[in-house]
Scaffold this motif. Sequence first.
Motif, PDB file in Angstrom:
ATOM      1  N   ILE A   4       5.814 -12.177  -0.129  1.00  0.00           N
ATOM      2  CA  ILE A   4       4.616 -11.984   0.697  1.00  0.00           C
ATOM      3  C   ILE A   4       3.390 -11.754  -0.184  1.00  0.00           C
ATOM      4  N   LEU A   5       3.559 -10.958  -1.254  1.00  0.00           N
ATOM      5  CA  LEU A   5       2.437 -10.730  -2.165  1.00  0.00           C
ATOM      6  C   LEU A   5       1.989 -12.026  -2.832  1.00  0.00           C
ATOM      7  N   ASP A   6       2.928 -12.853  -3.257  1.00  0.00           N
ATOM      8  CA  ASP A   6       2.577 -14.140  -3.870  1.00  0.00           C
ATOM      9  C   ASP A   6       1.907 -15.073  -2.863  1.00  0.00           C
ATOM     10  N   ALA A   7       2.352 -14.989  -1.619  1.00  0.00           N
ATOM     11  CA  ALA A   7       1.743 -15.844  -0.599  1.00  0.00           C
ATOM     12  C   ALA A   7       0.270 -15.521  -0.406  1.00  0.00           C
ATOM     13  N   PHE A   8      -0.110 -14.236  -0.590  1.00  0.00           N
ATOM     14  CA  PHE A   8      -1.505 -13.820  -0.440  1.00  0.00           C
ATOM     15  C   PHE A   8      -2.220 -13.697  -1.779  1.00  0.00           C
ATOM     16  N   HIS A   9      -1.584 -14.150  -2.852  1.00  0.00           N
ATOM     17  CA  HIS A   9      -2.202 -14.186  -4.178  1.00  0.00           C
ATOM     18  C   HIS A   9      -2.721 -12.812  -4.590  1.00  0.00           C
ATOM     19  N   GLN A  10      -1.949 -11.785  -4.276  1.00  0.00           N
ATOM     20  CA  GLN A  10      -2.264 -10.419  -4.693  1.00  0.00           C
ATOM     21  C   GLN A  10      -3.638  -9.957  -4.186  1.00  0.00           C
ATOM     22  N   THR A  11      -4.019 -10.371  -2.987  1.00  0.00           N
ATOM     23  CA  THR A  11      -5.310  -9.975  -2.432  1.00  0.00           C
ATOM     24  C   THR A  11      -5.373  -8.466  -2.261  1.00  0.00           C
ATOM     25  N   ASN A  12      -6.556  -7.899  -2.478  1.00  0.00           N
ATOM     26  CA  ASN A  12      -6.698  -6.445  -2.502  1.00  0.00           C
ATOM     27  C   ASN A  12      -6.664  -5.806  -1.114  1.00  0.00           C
ATOM     28  N   ASP A  13      -6.920  -6.599  -0.050  1.00  0.00           N
ATOM     29  CA  ASP A  13      -6.902  -5.984   1.280  1.00  0.00           C
ATOM     30  C   ASP A  13      -5.514  -6.021   1.916  1.00  0.00           C
ATOM     31  N   LEU A  14      -4.497  -6.496   1.185  1.00  0.00           N
ATOM     32  CA  LEU A  14      -3.116  -6.408   1.650  1.00  0.00           C
ATOM     33  C   LEU A  14      -2.549  -5.055   1.208  1.00  0.00           C
ATOM     34  N   LYS A  15      -2.340  -4.186   2.161  1.00  0.00           N
ATOM     35  CA  LYS A  15      -1.911  -2.832   1.869  1.00  0.00           C
ATOM     36  C   LYS A  15      -0.395  -2.696   2.020  1.00  0.00           C
TER      37      LYS A  15
ATOM     38  N   LEU B 146      -2.773  -6.294   6.527  1.00  0.00           N
ATOM     39  CA  LEU B 146      -4.109  -6.556   5.992  1.00  0.00           C
ATOM     40  C   LEU B 146      -5.069  -5.538   6.612  1.00  0.00           C
ATOM     41  N   GLU B 147      -5.633  -4.678   5.789  1.00  0.00           N
ATOM     42  CA  GLU B 147      -6.491  -3.636   6.329  1.00  0.00           C
ATOM     43  C   GLU B 147      -7.770  -4.196   6.954  1.00  0.00           C
ATOM     44  N   SER B 148      -8.138  -5.410   6.598  1.00  0.00           N
ATOM     45  CA  SER B 148      -9.325  -6.024   7.191  1.00  0.00           C
ATOM     46  C   SER B 148      -9.067  -6.525   8.603  1.00  0.00           C
ATOM     47  N   LEU B 149      -7.801  -6.670   8.988  1.00  0.00           N
ATOM     48  CA  LEU B 149      -7.459  -7.138  10.324  1.00  0.00           C
ATOM     49  C   LEU B 149      -6.770  -6.080  11.168  1.00  0.00           C
ATOM     50  N   ALA B 150      -6.100  -5.127  10.523  1.00  0.00           N
ATOM     51  CA  ALA B 150      -5.315  -4.129  11.254  1.00  0.00           C
ATOM     52  C   ALA B 150      -6.168  -2.905  11.578  1.00  0.00           C
ATOM     53  N   GLU B 151      -5.734  -2.172  12.597  1.00  0.00           N
ATOM     54  CA  GLU B 151      -6.405  -0.956  13.025  1.00  0.00           C
ATOM     55  C   GLU B 151      -5.456   0.216  12.799  1.00  0.00           C
ATOM     56  N   HIS B 152      -5.910   1.211  12.038  1.00  0.00           N
ATOM     57  CA  HIS B 152      -5.041   2.320  11.637  1.00  0.00           C
ATOM     58  C   HIS B 152      -4.564   3.133  12.846  1.00  0.00           C
ATOM     59  N   GLU B 153      -5.416   3.271  13.867  1.00  0.00           N
ATOM     60  CA  GLU B 153      -5.000   4.020  15.043  1.00  0.00           C
ATOM     61  C   GLU B 153      -3.834   3.336  15.748  1.00  0.00           C
ATOM     62  N   LYS B 154      -3.864   2.009  15.787  1.00  0.00           N
ATOM     63  CA  LYS B 154      -2.770   1.280  16.427  1.00  0.00           C
ATOM     64  C   LYS B 154      -1.481   1.380  15.599  1.00  0.00           C
ATOM     65  N   ILE B 155      -1.619   1.395  14.274  1.00  0.00           N
ATOM     66  CA  ILE B 155      -0.432   1.544  13.427  1.00  0.00           C
ATOM     67  C   ILE B 155       0.259   2.878  13.725  1.00  0.00           C
TER      68      ILE B 155
END
Length: 507
Positions: free
Chosen positions: A23-34, A48-57
């Motif tokens: 999964i990390l290789d698929a996203f090329h080690q992008t920084n917003d993949l938490k 992806l913190e840019s798409l996900a909502e912490h309250e929903k998690i």
Amino acid sequence: MSEPSGDKEVPTTKKLTENVKYILDAFHQTNDLKIRVLKKGDATLLYLESLAEHEKIHEKIFAPIEMGHTDDVFQLPNAKHTHDLEEAVRTILRGHALYLEEGKREIAQFSVTSSFSRTPEEPQNEKVVRGAHDGFVENMMTNINLIRKRVEHRDLTIKYFKLGRKTNTNVAVMYMDGIADPTLVQEVETRLHSVDSDMIHSPGHVEEFIEDQSNSPFPQMLNTERPDRVAANIVEGRVAIMSEGSPTTLIAPATFFMFYQAPDDYNMRWFTGTFVRLIRLFSFVIAVSLPAFYIAVVSFHYEVIPDELIIPVKASINEIAYPPILEALVMVIIIELIREAGIRLPQPIGQTIGIVGGLVIGDAVVRAGLVSNLMVIVVALTAIASFVVPSNELSTALRLLTFPLILLAGTIGFIGIVFGMLFILIHLTRLHSFGVPYFAPLAPLSLVDLKDTFVRLPMYMMKLRPKDAHAIKPIALDPSREWRNRDEQKQSKQGGDQTSTTNKPKK
């Protein structure tokens, strides 16, 4: 484990590190993949913190565990499962969180997408006096909800597509099953499947890929941001196309006269709607031919001017140093500059630009002897007539057609205008939109469909759906108007009773 393969299915393994590495290789080690490490390194949560909502998690994953509902994340009721790493990558891009555990091939998926959406407000470019005042937004699910509320029927069918190899834009096709022509629906789907591009961001991209003739100045698909307009066209048998991230919806097939129909036409008295529609159609002639007609008259055919107007016209253009054709081109270009500046600048500044431009064109230019009074009037009327069109796309097309007609009129006079108008008419009759003649119901002629073209007849007379929609159920309503027939029968019965009473012989 192999490298990311794109669309091919890639099965998971029981080793957590290999699944996470893929999964990390698929996203090329992008920084917003938490990555959140759980259970002392035996489990991992990715999102992806840019798409996900912490309250929903917290609400969907950690809160049920803390409340003691279950200790197994895979058993949570809102979890979906997969054994395909490529599918897991695609769901992350849709705002999902992935839960992986050591020794398990299964991946749990949780929808935790953050939503940023404005409220449905009336479109700025499609205002109405009467009727609904809501409009589409950038969220496609919200837009579909607005249509579902207006068409509460099981036949309303929606099909999803992914367009753009890099953008993966969600596109929805909406139609009424049992009313829309299956051939038309299949043609729309075939053209969408044939779109092969890295980037699809808006319906404008889609329109240019799937329309019949991209080199035509006339739009062959109706663009609108009004849910009531889309719902009405879907029920007529047409197909709507909307995409994620844009409030604009495409409607196909479209005809020339559809661009002159507005929701207000059906929310007012039918004779008032007819009058307004005739004004709009007359504005087409004015917007296209008025500057060319003026240039032809003052340059070649001054004999058509009434005797009383020859002296004022001559006095107006006598002091201008250059020919009328150059004068008209300069004025039309200035109008376009002012319009474009008013659109691009912030609203308060845009209004100021409009006022300053009006003063410059209306007074200073005439006083300086650069433009005649009559040319200012002609160009102003032309601009107003082009803005009468309810569709911005067709309005732009009309302003573009003004330039070649001005050149033809300035070259060979009325003959040039006739040739230019004939060319436009021939082009309109040859143009098609998804197999439907663009100039229907005039070419080919359909007298039945003229009831909603130049005029807008009463609703009870619109029994049949437009033929250009190619609906497989042509009958749209029952025009019997039973309540009125019932009243007429009641009145006739009362009249008969009174007659029988009058004719009854006296004792």
